[in-house]
Design an enzyme around this catalytic site. Structure first.
Site, PDB file in Angstrom:
ATOM      1  N   SER A 158       0.841  -1.195   0.000  1.00 54.69           N
ATOM      2  CA  SER A 158       0.000   0.000   0.000  1.00 54.69           C
ATOM      3  C   SER A 158       0.874   1.243   0.000  1.00 54.69           C
ATOM      4  O   SER A 158       1.630   1.480   0.951  1.00 54.69           O
ATOM      5  CB  SER A 158      -0.910   0.015   1.223  1.00 54.69           C
ATOM      6  OG  SER A 158      -1.543   1.275   1.343  1.00 54.69           O
ATOM      7  N   HIS A 189      -1.051  -1.349  -4.410  1.00 54.16           N
ATOM      8  CA  HIS A 189      -2.325  -1.029  -3.773  1.00 54.16           C
ATOM      9  C   HIS A 189      -2.399   0.468  -3.525  1.00 54.16           C
ATOM     10  O   HIS A 189      -1.510   1.060  -2.890  1.00 54.16           O
ATOM     11  CB  HIS A 189      -2.455  -1.781  -2.451  1.00 54.16           C
ATOM     12  CG  HIS A 189      -3.813  -1.664  -1.828  1.00 54.16           C
ATOM     13  ND1 HIS A 189      -4.884  -2.465  -2.208  1.00 54.16           N
ATOM     14  CD2 HIS A 189      -4.283  -0.840  -0.861  1.00 54.16           C
ATOM     15  CE1 HIS A 189      -5.939  -2.130  -1.492  1.00 54.16           C
ATOM     16  NE2 HIS A 189      -5.607  -1.142  -0.670  1.00 54.16           N
ATOM     17  N   ASP A 204      -4.694   3.433  -1.967  1.00 56.77           N
ATOM     18  CA  ASP A 204      -5.803   3.789  -1.086  1.00 56.77           C
ATOM     19  C   ASP A 204      -6.270   5.210  -1.386  1.00 56.77           C
ATOM     20  O   ASP A 204      -5.511   6.169  -1.223  1.00 56.77           O
ATOM     21  CB  ASP A 204      -5.365   3.698   0.373  1.00 56.77           C
ATOM     22  CG  ASP A 204      -5.178   2.259   0.827  1.00 56.77           C
ATOM     23  OD1 ASP A 204      -6.125   1.466   0.662  1.00 56.77           O
ATOM     24  OD2 ASP A 204      -4.096   1.931   1.347  1.00 56.77           O
ATOM     25  N   MET A 208      -8.854   8.069  -0.326  1.00 56.67           N
ATOM     26  CA  MET A 208      -9.699   8.478   0.800  1.00 56.67           C
ATOM     27  C   MET A 208     -10.143   9.927   0.613  1.00 56.67           C
ATOM     28  O   MET A 208      -9.361  10.762   0.164  1.00 56.67           O
ATOM     29  CB  MET A 208      -8.922   8.337   2.110  1.00 56.67           C
ATOM     30  CG  MET A 208      -8.324   6.961   2.334  1.00 56.67           C
ATOM     31  SD  MET A 208      -7.423   6.878   3.894  1.00 56.67           S
ATOM     32  CE  MET A 208      -6.677   5.244   3.749  1.00 56.67           C
ATOM     33  N   HIS A 242      -8.360   1.052  -4.217  1.00 56.96           N
ATOM     34  CA  HIS A 242      -9.382   0.889  -3.188  1.00 56.96           C
ATOM     35  C   HIS A 242     -10.026   2.244  -2.923  1.00 56.96           C
ATOM     36  O   HIS A 242      -9.392   3.137  -2.350  1.00 56.96           O
ATOM     37  CB  HIS A 242      -8.717   0.328  -1.929  1.00 56.96           C
ATOM     38  CG  HIS A 242      -9.643   0.164  -0.765  1.00 56.96           C
ATOM     39  ND1 HIS A 242      -9.172  -0.059   0.517  1.00 56.96           N
ATOM     40  CD2 HIS A 242     -11.004   0.194  -0.660  1.00 56.96           C
ATOM     41  CE1 HIS A 242     -10.202  -0.165   1.341  1.00 56.96           C
ATOM     42  NE2 HIS A 242     -11.321  -0.001   0.658  1.00 56.96           N
ATOM     43  N   MET A 259     -12.247   4.590  -1.025  1.00 61.34           N
ATOM     44  CA  MET A 259     -12.936   4.869   0.245  1.00 61.34           C
ATOM     45  C   MET A 259     -13.505   6.271   0.152  1.00 61.34           C
ATOM     46  O   MET A 259     -13.070   7.206   0.836  1.00 61.34           O
ATOM     47  CB  MET A 259     -11.941   4.716   1.408  1.00 61.34           C
ATOM     48  CG  MET A 259     -11.551   3.279   1.661  1.00 61.34           C
ATOM     49  SD  MET A 259     -10.119   3.090   2.751  1.00 61.34           S
ATOM     50  CE  MET A 259      -8.790   3.218   1.536  1.00 61.34           C
ATOM     51  N   MET A 265     -11.428  -5.750   5.341  1.00 60.85           N
ATOM     52  CA  MET A 265     -10.686  -4.757   6.103  1.00 60.85           C
ATOM     53  C   MET A 265     -10.511  -5.293   7.521  1.00 60.85           C
ATOM     54  O   MET A 265     -11.477  -5.436   8.264  1.00 60.85           O
ATOM     55  CB  MET A 265     -11.433  -3.431   6.123  1.00 60.85           C
ATOM     56  CG  MET A 265     -11.474  -2.703   4.780  1.00 60.85           C
ATOM     57  SD  MET A 265      -9.829  -2.329   4.131  1.00 60.85           S
ATOM     58  CE  MET A 265      -9.149  -1.323   5.463  1.00 60.85           C
ATOM     59  N   GLY A 273      -8.817   4.158   7.069  1.00 62.03           N
ATOM     60  CA  GLY A 273      -8.511   5.573   7.245  1.00 62.03           C
ATOM     61  C   GLY A 273      -7.048   5.848   7.479  1.00 62.03           C
ATOM     62  O   GLY A 273      -6.518   6.844   6.993  1.00 62.03           O
ATOM     63  N   PHE A 274      -6.369   4.952   8.209  1.00 58.66           N
ATOM     64  CA  PHE A 274      -4.980   5.202   8.557  1.00 58.66           C
ATOM     65  C   PHE A 274      -4.181   3.911   8.535  1.00 58.66           C
ATOM     66  O   PHE A 274      -4.703   2.841   8.863  1.00 58.66           O
ATOM     67  CB  PHE A 274      -4.870   5.840   9.955  1.00 58.66           C
ATOM     68  CG  PHE A 274      -5.555   7.163  10.071  1.00 58.66           C
ATOM     69  CD1 PHE A 274      -4.915   8.328   9.669  1.00 58.66           C
ATOM     70  CD2 PHE A 274      -6.858   7.258  10.551  1.00 58.66           C
ATOM     71  CE1 PHE A 274      -5.555   9.559   9.747  1.00 58.66           C
ATOM     72  CE2 PHE A 274      -7.507   8.484  10.645  1.00 58.66           C
ATOM     73  CZ  PHE A 274      -6.845   9.636  10.229  1.00 58.66           C
ATOM     74  N   GLY A 277      -0.777   1.553   9.854  1.00 62.04           N
ATOM     75  CA  GLY A 277      -0.119   1.307  11.118  1.00 62.04           C
ATOM     76  C   GLY A 277      -1.004   0.796  12.232  1.00 62.04           C
ATOM     77  O   GLY A 277      -0.586   0.742  13.391  1.00 62.04           O
ATOM     78  N   ASP A 334      -6.635  -6.509   4.223  1.00 61.43           N
ATOM     79  CA  ASP A 334      -5.932  -5.238   4.378  1.00 61.43           C
ATOM     80  C   ASP A 334      -6.086  -4.743   5.809  1.00 61.43           C
ATOM     81  O   ASP A 334      -7.209  -4.525   6.280  1.00 61.43           O
ATOM     82  CB  ASP A 334      -6.518  -4.213   3.400  1.00 61.43           C
ATOM     83  CG  ASP A 334      -5.828  -2.858   3.460  1.00 61.43           C
ATOM     84  OD1 ASP A 334      -4.880  -2.694   4.249  1.00 61.43           O
ATOM     85  OD2 ASP A 334      -6.237  -1.963   2.700  1.00 61.43           O
ATOM     86  N   GLY A 335      -4.939  -4.582   6.495  1.00 61.65           N
ATOM     87  CA  GLY A 335      -4.970  -3.984   7.823  1.00 61.65           C
ATOM     88  C   GLY A 335      -4.187  -4.787   8.839  1.00 61.65           C
ATOM     89  O   GLY A 335      -4.508  -5.945   9.120  1.00 61.65           O
ATOM     90  N   GLY A 336      -3.112  -4.201   9.342  1.00 63.33           N
ATOM     91  CA  GLY A 336      -2.328  -4.866  10.367  1.00 63.33           C
ATOM     92  C   GLY A 336      -1.535  -6.051   9.869  1.00 63.33           C
ATOM     93  O   GLY A 336      -1.103  -6.892  10.669  1.00 63.33           O
ATOM     94  N   GLY A 351       1.253  -2.053   4.089  1.00 65.44           N
ATOM     95  CA  GLY A 351       1.865  -0.740   3.917  1.00 65.44           C
ATOM     96  C   GLY A 351       3.110  -0.597   4.757  1.00 65.44           C
ATOM     97  O   GLY A 351       4.228  -0.688   4.258  1.00 65.44           O
ATOM     98  N   THR A 352       2.935  -0.409   6.046  1.00 64.74           N
ATOM     99  CA  THR A 352       4.069  -0.217   6.952  1.00 64.74           C
ATOM    100  C   THR A 352       5.062  -1.360   6.859  1.00 64.74           C
ATOM    101  O   THR A 352       6.279  -1.147   6.801  1.00 64.74           O
ATOM    102  CB  THR A 352       3.566  -0.094   8.407  1.00 64.74           C
ATOM    103  OG1 THR A 352       2.619   0.975   8.486  1.00 64.74           O
ATOM    104  CG2 THR A 352       4.722   0.174   9.360  1.00 64.74           C
TER     105      THR A 352
END
Length: 226
Positions: free
Chosen positions: A10, A35, A37, A39, A68, A70, A139, A144-145, A147, A181-183, A203-204
């Protein structure tokens, strides 16, 4: 039957002052998708990029642009992102009045259509659109963010959607990707994969350490399945 896991870095976690170079770097490092994002500061509490940025990035990689959205109302921007170079366009059911119509619009533009489920969005939202999706995005954080930490309740959702996909595609050549997606990091990637994911957004975990670390980061996300 699941394909080998694919990694979709991401660019939300990339260096925004050098986005073109960052996209080239993760492409060379072994990313399968890029990817993106999008927003709007309304549907989610953050504001990122628009079609002009996607268009500007398109020459920097031939990899799949996994966009994606959003944003709400989402239908107003689908065509613009398709023209900008998106290959997959994923939308949220809550972002428009007629999800089926939105998915048809995406496909009519020659793009793959995805639907994204927020942590509190029930699996039942898929009941009448399975025939119209090419990808389902779970998700595993609230959007939204970057990390954030993986929400454990989403493991059951991933498993449930995997079962639905397998039931719909059994005996056919049809492919529906299950993306998470996420964590996602080296510790959580195997958890998502074992639950049924075949595309991981990170991402991170991808962009930490700078360009010289990207290839190793992606290899760790793939884990022992490679």
């Amino acid at each position: 039957m699941q394909q080998p896991v694919r990694i979709a870095p991401s660019i939300l976690s990339a260096d925004f002052a050098n986005l073109g170079a960052e996209v080239r770097a993760v492409d060379a490092a072994g990313a399968d998708y890029i990817h993106i994002d999008v927003m709007d500061g309304h549907f989610v509490p953050n504001l990122t990029i628009g079609p002009m940025v996607v268009q500007a990035l398109r020459p920097h990689s031939a990899k799949v642009f996994d966009v994606h959205l959003m944003i709400s109302p989402v239908d107003n921007f689908v065509t613009a992102f398709a023209k900008a170079g998106a290959d997959i366009i994923t939308v949220h059911p809550e972002a428009g009045a007629h999800t089926h119509r939105t998915l048809q619009l995406i496909r009519s533009l020659g793009k793959k259509a995805g639907v994204a489920l927020n942590p509190a969005t029930p699996v039942s939202v898929l009941d009448y659109i399975m025939d119209d999706v090419d990808m389902i995005l779970v998700m595993s954080v609230n959007p939204g963010f970057g990390g954030q930490s993986f929400i454990n309740s989403q493991k059951d959702k991933i498993r449930a959607i995997r079962q639905r996909i397998d039931a719909v595609t059994a005996g056919t050549s049809r492919v529906i990707d299950l993306e998470v997606d996420g964590g996602i990091n080296a510790e959580m990637a195997p958890v998502a994969i074992s639950a049924g994911a075949d595309v991981l957004v990170a991402g991170t975990a991808t962009f930490q350490g700078g360009p010289e670390a990207y290839a190793d980061n992606i290899r760790r996300l793939r884990g022992p399945l490679v």
